[in-house]
Scaffold this motif. Structure first.
Motif, PDB file in Angstrom:
ATOM      1  N   ASN A  49      -9.011   8.502  11.322  1.00 21.35           N
ATOM      2  CA  ASN A  49      -8.945   7.444   9.957  1.00 21.35           C
ATOM      3  C   ASN A  49      -8.996   6.041  10.466  1.00 21.35           C
ATOM      4  N   LYS A  81       2.159   5.385  -2.340  1.00 21.86           N
ATOM      5  CA  LYS A  81       2.239   6.636  -1.692  1.00 21.86           C
ATOM      6  C   LYS A  81       3.889   7.204  -2.038  1.00 21.86           C
ATOM      7  N   HIS A 109      -6.506   4.721   2.536  1.00 13.66           N
ATOM      8  CA  HIS A 109      -6.414   4.276   3.610  1.00 13.66           C
ATOM      9  C   HIS A 109      -7.678   3.287   4.204  1.00 13.66           C
ATOM     10  N   TYR A 154      -5.151  -5.449   8.621  1.00  7.92           N
ATOM     11  CA  TYR A 154      -5.323  -4.028   9.204  1.00  7.92           C
ATOM     12  C   TYR A 154      -5.636  -4.217  10.608  1.00  7.92           C
ATOM     13  N   SER A 164       3.458   5.663   7.569  1.00 12.02           N
ATOM     14  CA  SER A 164       1.942   6.240   7.079  1.00 12.02           C
ATOM     15  C   SER A 164       2.095   7.485   7.689  1.00 12.02           C
ATOM     16  N   MET A 179      -5.115  10.925  11.904  1.00  5.85           N
ATOM     17  CA  MET A 179      -4.970   9.612  11.875  1.00  5.85           C
ATOM     18  C   MET A 179      -5.739   8.919  12.815  1.00  5.85           C
ATOM     19  N   TYR A 221       0.869  -1.200  -0.094  1.00  2.00           N
ATOM     20  CA  TYR A 221      -0.038   0.132   0.154  1.00  2.00           C
ATOM     21  C   TYR A 221       0.870   1.122   0.066  1.00  2.00           C
ATOM     22  N   TRP A 243      -7.015   9.529   2.899  1.00  4.07           N
ATOM     23  CA  TRP A 243      -7.973   8.960   3.816  1.00  4.07           C
ATOM     24  C   TRP A 243      -8.645   8.044   3.125  1.00  4.07           C
TER      25      TRP A 243
END
Length: 239
Positions: free
Chosen positions: A146, A65, A85, A96, A114, A143, A61, A82
């Protein structure tokens, strides 16, 4: 493929297919066709293995980025950040949940990276005067929200069924950290008045970010630290 890579791939696959996201080291050893000493030699213990699994999965992931060139609008980048994520959490629920488990005594490096990427983009917003408070505090707020939304979506899907919930929470949190003109550029008198209320905090956050990025020779290290402390205090003042 090395022994370490084989163990990691097998463990990641078992975590992904597990009903509760947990795996035993015995099951990993059997599937990877290695003895327990090999596993412990490469990862130390079960927590070390699971932390490596998280970093391995989340690295895919983060790769998007790392390669991504920031756009012209940091606010849009943060909105997209966001959403991606949450999308990652929904596509890899076991991974996760594991990444954010209280049982993990040390945060995986992927989670720390992140957070650094988020802070970087918030500093870009501060540099153009769009942030109400210091980027570091804003990053903690964004964060936390999120991760909270993503965890609820993957842990309680039968309860959290509204597909607009994530976007609504995102916009509410962003409204708390960005200046009002981000959402309502220059229209009503009320909006202009609210923008005025946050001019000092936003200016302080911007100046502090610019000073960190391009420190001038006019201040000593001690003076710079004191200036940064004052600007932080101004930028984090509640409106």
């Amino acid at each position: 493929m090395t022994t370490r890579e084989r163990i990691l791939e097998v463990a990641a696959d078992l975590v992904d297919r597990s009903p509760d996201g947990d795996v035993s080291t015995r099951a990993v050893c059997e599937a990877a066709q290695v003895g327990a000493p090999a596993l412990y030699r490469h990862f130390g213990d079960k927590e070390g293995l699971l932390s490596a699994v998280v970093d391995h999965g989340f690295d895919k992931y983060l790769a998007t980025k790392r390669e991504y060139a920031p756009g012209a609008d940091p606010i849009e980048d943060l909105r997209n950040g966001w959403d991606t994520h949450v999308d990652f959490a929904l596509r890899h629920p076991n991974l996760y949940r594991l990444m954010n488990s209280p049982a993990m005594r040390r945060p995986p490096e992927a989670a720390l990276e992140s957070h650094r990427i988020l802070t970087r983009d918030l500093k870009r917003a501060a540099a153009v005067g769009k942030l109400r408070l210091a980027p570091e505090l804003a990053a903690q707020m964004v964060m936390s929200a999120n991760v909270g939304v993503a965890l609820m979506l993957v842990s309680r899907p039968a309860t959290y069924t509204d597909t607009t919930m994530s976007r609504r929470v995102r916009d509410a949190v962003h409204a708390a950290v960005f200046t009002p003109d981000v959402f309502a550029p220059g229209e009503t008198a009320a909006a202009r008045e609210e923008t005025e209320d946050f001019r000092i905090p936003a200016t302080a956050a911007r100046l502090n970010t610019l000073l960190h990025d391009s420190p001038g020779p006019s201040l000593t290290a001690a003076e710079g630290a004191l200036m940064s402390e004052w600007l932080d205090r101004l930028s984090n003042t509640e409106g």
